[in-house]
Design a protein around this motif. Sequence first.
Motif, PDB file in Angstrom:
ATOM      1  N   UNK A 277      19.071  11.744  25.499  1.00  0.00           N
ATOM      2  CA  UNK A 277      19.659  12.019  24.188  1.00  0.00           C
ATOM      3  C   UNK A 277      19.328  10.857  23.263  1.00  0.00           C
ATOM      4  N   UNK A 278      18.386  11.067  22.381  1.00  0.00           N
ATOM      5  CA  UNK A 278      17.976  10.011  21.446  1.00  0.00           C
ATOM      6  C   UNK A 278      18.590  10.247  20.073  1.00  0.00           C
ATOM      7  N   UNK A 279      19.813  10.717  20.079  1.00  0.00           N
ATOM      8  CA  UNK A 279      20.491  10.978  18.813  1.00  0.00           C
ATOM      9  C   UNK A 279      20.388  12.409  18.349  1.00  0.00           C
ATOM     10  N   UNK A 280      19.679  13.256  19.116  1.00  0.00           N
ATOM     11  CA  UNK A 280      19.501  14.647  18.702  1.00  0.00           C
ATOM     12  C   UNK A 280      20.831  15.396  18.654  1.00  0.00           C
ATOM     13  N   UNK A 281      21.655  15.222  19.693  1.00  0.00           N
ATOM     14  CA  UNK A 281      22.917  15.948  19.722  1.00  0.00           C
ATOM     15  C   UNK A 281      23.809  15.540  18.549  1.00  0.00           C
ATOM     16  N   UNK A 282      23.841  14.265  18.251  1.00  0.00           N
ATOM     17  CA  UNK A 282      24.637  13.789  17.118  1.00  0.00           C
ATOM     18  C   UNK A 282      24.144  14.411  15.814  1.00  0.00           C
TER      19      UNK A 282
END
Length: 223
Positions: free
Chosen positions: A186-191
């Motif tokens: 998760x490289x910030x995609x979910x956020x």
Amino acid sequence: MKLLIADDDPQLVRALRITLAAHGYEIVAAGDGATAITSAAQEKPDIILLDLGMPQLDGIQVIQALRGWTSAPIIVVSGRTGSADKVEALDAGADDFVTKPFQIDELLARLRALSRRSQGTLGEAAVAFGDVVVDLVAKVVSRDGHRVHLTPTEWRMLEHLCRHPGALVTRQDLLKEIWGSDQVSDSGYLRLYMSQLRKKLEASPGEPAHLLTEPGMGYRLVL
């Protein structure tokens, strides 16, 4: 609504039995892991409250055993505060994690949320929160009567949360649901996608009332 309380602290079990019975819950208690599994098989509780540090079998072993045959919601109630313990319990199959000491109002709210799920919310054709209606069959989202356009990824994220209302959904669960692998980082995609969903569905995106973040863990849909 029948609850199984599995904890080796008799004072806590007694206090919970009195308090929760006063709110209409039928209580079954177990003082160790082996008894918890046996009681769950015999009593078929609607929700299970489970401590991690129990004799004979610990909480993780109990969760793994239960998940072999029941989908009843499991709330871990534990004095362990480390994120590793929470992640291990959730990965094993727990639905929620409450840290001791806790406020009884918080526990009751978690129980109500999981009660809706165990009573069939998971199988509902539509889920509603605020002024939003999510039609899980037609794959249509509307807000205040107007259709809301979601990207395919936004839809998959929202759908997964809607199928587990009230429960904590971990980041790894969402990564696996959306991209088909729990090895994706998760490289910030979910956020980013959650931010977009809030802009489209929350009355106050900066102070969401329904699409909540559980810091360090994942997300929760509150109906």
